[in-house]
Design a protein around this motif. Structure first.
Motif, PDB file in Angstrom:
ATOM      1  N   ARG A 180       0.789  -1.201   0.118  1.00  0.00           N
ATOM      2  CA  ARG A 180       0.185   0.085  -0.138  1.00  0.00           C
ATOM      3  C   ARG A 180       0.821   1.247   0.099  1.00  0.00           C
ATOM      4  N   LEU A 181       1.761   1.256   0.896  1.00  0.00           N
ATOM      5  CA  LEU A 181       2.811   2.683   1.036  1.00  0.00           C
ATOM      6  C   LEU A 181       3.623   2.616  -0.295  1.00  0.00           C
ATOM      7  N   HIS A 182       3.857   1.487  -0.823  1.00  0.00           N
ATOM      8  CA  HIS A 182       4.948   1.406  -2.017  1.00  0.00           C
ATOM      9  C   HIS A 182       4.148   2.000  -3.313  1.00  0.00           C
ATOM     10  N   ASN A 207       1.448   3.972  -2.934  1.00  0.00           N
ATOM     11  CA  ASN A 207       0.541   5.220  -2.597  1.00  0.00           C
ATOM     12  C   ASN A 207      -0.920   4.710  -2.612  1.00  0.00           C
ATOM     13  N   GLN A 254      -4.681   4.109  -0.497  1.00  0.00           N
ATOM     14  CA  GLN A 254      -5.210   4.510   0.927  1.00  0.00           C
ATOM     15  C   GLN A 254      -5.234   3.394   1.598  1.00  0.00           C
ATOM     16  N   ASN A 301      -4.870   0.075   7.208  1.00  0.00           N
ATOM     17  CA  ASN A 301      -5.092   1.585   7.070  1.00  0.00           C
ATOM     18  C   ASN A 301      -6.742   1.715   6.922  1.00  0.00           C
TER      19      ASN A 301
END
Length: 142
Positions: A33-35, A37, A39, A60
């Motif tokens: 998710r972070l890689h 971007n 939500q 998240n």
């Protein structure tokens, strides 16, 4: 010689680790998710008979999300994605974007979207069927 993206290699590694140790799926989903971007992230096993959601790991996603795992909302999620017949035609291991199947007017008529998506600022979603048989569907969505 080809350049290797070390971040992608790390993501693949954490996915393999989660396959071997299911307790690591939360971390794996969050890193994906972070890689990219995204939500939110969810990996789930949805039963087509009896219990609608057999297993789900979410990242998240706000507290209280569990109420959206009820059979009532499960039906709305299926409807949001075009219905069971459409979903059964989704190819395995190929991403599908929600907005490629529907439009904003249809989304705003969907209770799951208005109760969960709108308050959380979600506009589109990408999902992929990981496995499917006559009784269940495994998927990942961001």
């Amino acid at each position: 010689m080809a350049v290797v993206d070390s971040e992608i290699v790390d993501l693949i590694s954490v996915i393999y680790d989660a396959v071997l140790n299911p307790a690591m799926w939360h971390e794996a989903l969050d890193r994906i998710r972070l890689h990219f971007n995204f939500q939110t992230g969810v990996i789930a096993l949805n039963r087509l008979v009896h219990e609608p959601i057999a297993m789900a790991i979410a990242v998240n996603i706000p507290e209280g999300y569990e109420r959206f795992l009820s059979p009532e909302y499960a039906d709305e999620i299926v409807r949001m994605w075009g219905g069971r017949e459409i979903m059964e035609r989704f190819p395995v291991e190929e991403p599908v974007a929600l907005l490629s199947l529907t439009d904003e007017r249809a989304l705003l008529a969907n209770r799951y979207y208005t109760d969960f998506g709108v308050p959380n600022g979600l506009v589109d979603q990408a999902a992929m069927i990981l496995t499917r048989d006559r009784r269940q569907v495994g998927n990942i969505a961001f």
